[in-house]
Design a protein around this motif. Structure first.
Motif, PDB file in Angstrom:
ATOM      1  N   ASN A  20       7.680  27.697-114.629  1.00 42.72           N
ATOM      2  CA  ASN A  20       6.094  27.755-114.335  1.00 42.72           C
ATOM      3  C   ASN A  20       6.032  28.113-113.048  1.00 42.72           C
ATOM      4  OD1 ASN A  20       3.426  26.746-114.595  1.00 42.72           O
ATOM      5  ND2 ASN A  20       3.970  24.991-113.211  1.00 42.72           N
ATOM      6  N   LYS A  21       6.829  29.301-112.644  1.00 43.03           N
ATOM      7  CA  LYS A  21       6.851  30.050-111.068  1.00 43.03           C
ATOM      8  C   LYS A  21       5.561  30.434-110.765  1.00 43.03           C
ATOM      9  CE  LYS A  21       9.462  33.946-112.886  1.00 43.03           C
ATOM     10  NZ  LYS A  21      10.753  34.494-112.658  1.00 43.03           N
ATOM     11  N   GLU A  22       4.549  30.738-111.371  1.00 42.55           N
ATOM     12  CA  GLU A  22       3.287  31.211-110.867  1.00 42.55           C
ATOM     13  C   GLU A  22       2.357  30.079-110.880  1.00 42.55           C
ATOM     14  OE1 GLU A  22       3.352  34.077-109.437  1.00 42.55           O
ATOM     15  OE2 GLU A  22       5.257  34.316-110.246  1.00 42.55           O
ATOM     16  N   GLY A  23       2.680  28.908-111.398  1.00 41.34           N
ATOM     17  CA  GLY A  23       1.566  27.711-111.529  1.00 41.34           C
ATOM     18  C   GLY A  23       1.782  26.833-110.459  1.00 41.34           C
ATOM     19  N   ASN A  24       1.136  25.572-110.801  1.00 40.66           N
ATOM     20  CA  ASN A  24       1.134  24.463-110.075  1.00 40.66           C
ATOM     21  C   ASN A  24       2.400  23.865-110.144  1.00 40.66           C
ATOM     22  OD1 ASN A  24       0.485  22.103-108.941  1.00 40.66           O
ATOM     23  ND2 ASN A  24      -1.205  21.380-110.235  1.00 40.66           N
ATOM     24  N   ASN A  25       3.035  23.474-108.994  1.00 43.26           N
ATOM     25  CA  ASN A  25       4.210  22.841-109.166  1.00 43.26           C
ATOM     26  C   ASN A  25       4.157  21.760-108.099  1.00 43.26           C
ATOM     27  OD1 ASN A  25       5.807  24.230-111.151  1.00 43.26           O
ATOM     28  ND2 ASN A  25       5.972  25.926-109.660  1.00 43.26           N
ATOM     29  N   SER A  26       3.010  20.823-108.145  1.00 47.62           N
ATOM     30  CA  SER A  26       2.874  19.773-107.368  1.00 47.62           C
ATOM     31  C   SER A  26       3.791  18.612-107.754  1.00 47.62           C
ATOM     32  CB  SER A  26       1.618  19.199-107.454  1.00 47.62           C
ATOM     33  OG  SER A  26       1.069  18.778-108.566  1.00 47.62           O
ATOM     34  N   SER A  27       4.074  17.611-107.082  1.00 47.27           N
ATOM     35  CA  SER A  27       5.105  16.465-107.849  1.00 47.27           C
ATOM     36  C   SER A  27       4.124  15.748-108.502  1.00 47.27           C
ATOM     37  CB  SER A  27       5.163  15.596-106.652  1.00 47.27           C
ATOM     38  OG  SER A  27       4.304  15.057-105.813  1.00 47.27           O
ATOM     39  N   GLU A  28       2.814  15.556-108.655  1.00 45.44           N
ATOM     40  CA  GLU A  28       2.166  15.024-109.885  1.00 45.44           C
ATOM     41  C   GLU A  28       2.294  15.854-111.051  1.00 45.44           C
ATOM     42  OE1 GLU A  28       1.010  15.763-106.769  1.00 45.44           O
ATOM     43  OE2 GLU A  28       0.700  13.512-105.994  1.00 45.44           O
ATOM     44  N   MET A  29       2.267  17.137-111.235  1.00 46.54           N
ATOM     45  CA  MET A  29       2.253  17.951-112.140  1.00 46.54           C
ATOM     46  C   MET A  29       3.841  17.866-112.992  1.00 46.54           C
ATOM     47  SD  MET A  29       3.886  20.939-114.042  1.00 46.54           S
ATOM     48  CE  MET A  29       4.425  21.794-112.671  1.00 46.54           C
ATOM     49  N   ILE A  30       4.857  17.774-111.941  1.00 46.42           N
ATOM     50  CA  ILE A  30       6.182  17.769-112.456  1.00 46.42           C
ATOM     51  C   ILE A  30       6.396  16.342-112.812  1.00 46.42           C
ATOM     52  CG2 ILE A  30       8.626  17.836-111.583  1.00 46.42           C
ATOM     53  CD1 ILE A  30       7.658  19.875-109.699  1.00 46.42           C
ATOM     54  N   ALA A  31       5.814  15.486-112.280  1.00 48.06           N
ATOM     55  CA  ALA A  31       5.914  13.963-112.688  1.00 48.06           C
ATOM     56  C   ALA A  31       5.467  13.775-114.013  1.00 48.06           C
ATOM     57  CB  ALA A  31       5.493  12.879-111.799  1.00 48.06           C
ATOM     58  N   ASP A  32       4.726  14.512-114.366  1.00 51.05           N
ATOM     59  CA  ASP A  32       3.824  14.438-115.558  1.00 51.05           C
ATOM     60  C   ASP A  32       4.574  15.132-116.692  1.00 51.05           C
ATOM     61  OD1 ASP A  32       1.571  13.964-117.492  1.00 51.05           O
ATOM     62  OD2 ASP A  32       1.240  15.984-117.485  1.00 51.05           O
ATOM     63  N   SER A  33       5.360  16.058-116.393  1.00 52.74           N
ATOM     64  CA  SER A  33       6.535  16.877-117.274  1.00 52.74           C
ATOM     65  C   SER A  33       7.431  16.023-117.579  1.00 52.74           C
ATOM     66  CB  SER A  33       6.779  18.181-116.794  1.00 52.74           C
ATOM     67  OG  SER A  33       7.729  18.844-117.483  1.00 52.74           O
ATOM     68  N   VAL A  34       8.127  15.392-116.550  1.00 50.82           N
ATOM     69  CA  VAL A  34       9.211  14.427-116.526  1.00 50.82           C
ATOM     70  C   VAL A  34       8.929  13.055-117.279  1.00 50.82           C
ATOM     71  CG1 VAL A  34      11.064  13.294-115.176  1.00 50.82           C
ATOM     72  CG2 VAL A  34      10.293  15.759-114.686  1.00 50.82           C
ATOM     73  N   ASN A  35       7.539  13.004-117.206  1.00 50.82           N
ATOM     74  CA  ASN A  35       7.199  11.464-117.532  1.00 50.82           C
ATOM     75  C   ASN A  35       7.664  10.255-116.563  1.00 50.82           C
ATOM     76  OD1 ASN A  35       5.348  10.025-119.124  1.00 50.82           O
ATOM     77  ND2 ASN A  35       7.161   9.477-120.638  1.00 50.82           N
ATOM     78  N   THR A  36       7.702  10.561-115.388  1.00 51.22           N
ATOM     79  CA  THR A  36       7.881   9.588-114.251  1.00 51.22           C
ATOM     80  C   THR A  36       6.912   9.659-113.255  1.00 51.22           C
ATOM     81  OG1 THR A  36       9.915   8.737-113.122  1.00 51.22           O
ATOM     82  CG2 THR A  36       9.291  11.136-112.876  1.00 51.22           C
ATOM     83  N   HIS A  37       7.160   8.924-112.130  1.00 56.37           N
ATOM     84  CA  HIS A  37       6.084   8.716-111.146  1.00 56.37           C
ATOM     85  C   HIS A  37       6.397   9.742-110.054  1.00 56.37           C
ATOM     86  CE1 HIS A  37       3.953   6.919-107.756  1.00 56.37           C
ATOM     87  NE2 HIS A  37       3.551   5.943-108.639  1.00 56.37           N
ATOM     88  N   PRO A  38       5.217  10.258-109.313  1.00 58.72           N
ATOM     89  CA  PRO A  38       5.563  11.152-108.449  1.00 58.72           C
ATOM     90  C   PRO A  38       6.542  11.045-107.511  1.00 58.72           C
ATOM     91  CG  PRO A  38       3.197  11.096-109.118  1.00 58.72           C
ATOM     92  CD  PRO A  38       3.970  10.030-109.909  1.00 58.72           C
ATOM     93  N   VAL A  39       6.616   9.800-107.027  1.00 53.39           N
ATOM     94  CA  VAL A  39       7.320   9.403-105.871  1.00 53.39           C
ATOM     95  C   VAL A  39       8.854   9.631-106.290  1.00 53.39           C
ATOM     96  CG1 VAL A  39       8.424   7.134-104.730  1.00 53.39           C
ATOM     97  CG2 VAL A  39       5.890   7.658-104.906  1.00 53.39           C
ATOM     98  N   MET A  40       9.247   9.426-107.559  1.00 52.87           N
ATOM     99  CA  MET A  40      10.749   9.548-107.784  1.00 52.87           C
ATOM    100  C   MET A  40      10.886  11.055-107.679  1.00 52.87           C
ATOM    101  SD  MET A  40      13.590   8.834-109.325  1.00 52.87           S
ATOM    102  CE  MET A  40      13.687   7.447-110.011  1.00 52.87           C
ATOM    103  N   ILE A  41       9.812  11.949-108.134  1.00 59.23           N
ATOM    104  CA  ILE A  41       9.877  13.452-108.065  1.00 59.23           C
ATOM    105  C   ILE A  41      10.234  13.856-106.736  1.00 59.23           C
ATOM    106  CG2 ILE A  41       8.839  15.602-108.690  1.00 59.23           C
ATOM    107  CD1 ILE A  41       9.998  14.141-111.217  1.00 59.23           C
ATOM    108  N   ARG A  42       9.381  13.413-105.815  1.00 58.27           N
ATOM    109  CA  ARG A  42       9.460  13.679-104.345  1.00 58.27           C
ATOM    110  C   ARG A  42      10.777  13.234-103.686  1.00 58.27           C
ATOM    111  NH1 ARG A  42       3.613  12.688-104.619  1.00 58.27           N
ATOM    112  NH2 ARG A  42       3.887  10.328-104.465  1.00 58.27           N
ATOM    113  N   LYS A  43      11.279  12.259-104.162  1.00 56.98           N
ATOM    114  CA  LYS A  43      12.616  11.950-103.827  1.00 56.98           C
ATOM    115  C   LYS A  43      13.687  12.790-104.310  1.00 56.98           C
ATOM    116  CE  LYS A  43      16.088   7.953-104.000  1.00 56.98           C
ATOM    117  NZ  LYS A  43      16.182   6.766-104.510  1.00 56.98           N
ATOM    118  N   ILE A  44      13.739  13.221-105.439  1.00 60.13           N
ATOM    119  CA  ILE A  44      14.612  13.804-105.956  1.00 60.13           C
ATOM    120  C   ILE A  44      14.438  15.470-105.401  1.00 60.13           C
ATOM    121  CG2 ILE A  44      15.575  15.374-107.983  1.00 60.13           C
ATOM    122  CD1 ILE A  44      14.980  12.396-109.297  1.00 60.13           C
ATOM    123  N   MET A  45      13.241  15.774-105.305  1.00 62.52           N
ATOM    124  CA  MET A  45      12.634  16.948-104.620  1.00 62.52           C
ATOM    125  C   MET A  45      13.392  17.233-103.231  1.00 62.52           C
ATOM    126  SD  MET A  45      11.176  19.665-106.084  1.00 62.52           S
ATOM    127  CE  MET A  45       9.647  19.445-106.790  1.00 62.52           C
TER     128      MET A  45
END
Length: 145
Positions: A20-45
């Protein structure tokens, strides 16, 4: 035996950033893909950023890969997200009962075996790049069409 789910999620994040390199890669979008909370994504990010694997910006752009896929191995991801655990697959009991014949001797016996197993895992992870993973994902998605 279990490797932290952060490793799996880290691979998911990095693969998604490429796909998704040309798209929206916000923590919310990624969290939706991973099926987890955005806070977890931000921590790993944050772990991935600290290791030089991603560049993170605020806003919709979110994150981008900091290196080419062919330059990032699964071992790089493993090290990045397991830094808090000192990258050890196995934990050894720190204070066994010194009066127990097993407790006082097991660490000396088992530690070399754990070290060999750890190194074997690392060797395999060093041989696989994110380019290999994304190529497999692309092949699998083609077969689903």
């Amino acid at each position: 035996m279990s490797v932290s789910s952060r490793f799996y999620i880290g691979i998911h994040i990095l693969s998604l950033l490429e796909i998704n390199k040309e798209g929206n890669n916000s923590s919310e979008m990624i969290a939706d893909s991973v099926n987890t909370h955005p806070v977890m994504i931000r921590k790993i990010m944050g772990m991935l950023k600290k290791s030089g694997l991603v560049n993170v910006t605020h806003g919709k752009a979110g994150a981008k890969l900091a290196r080419n896929l062919s330059e990032i191995t699964l071992f790089d991801v493993y090290k990045a997200v397991n830094a808090v655990n000192d990258n050890t697959l196995f934990n050894i009991q720190e204070k066994p009962n010194p009066d127990c014949p097993v407790g006082k001797n097991l660490q000396v016996t088992i530690e070399p075996i754990f070290s060999l197993a750890q190194r074997a895992l690392e060797k395999v992870l060093e041989q696989v790049t994110l380019q290999d993973i994304v190529a497999d994902l692309d092949r699998d998605s083609d077969s689903l069409d």
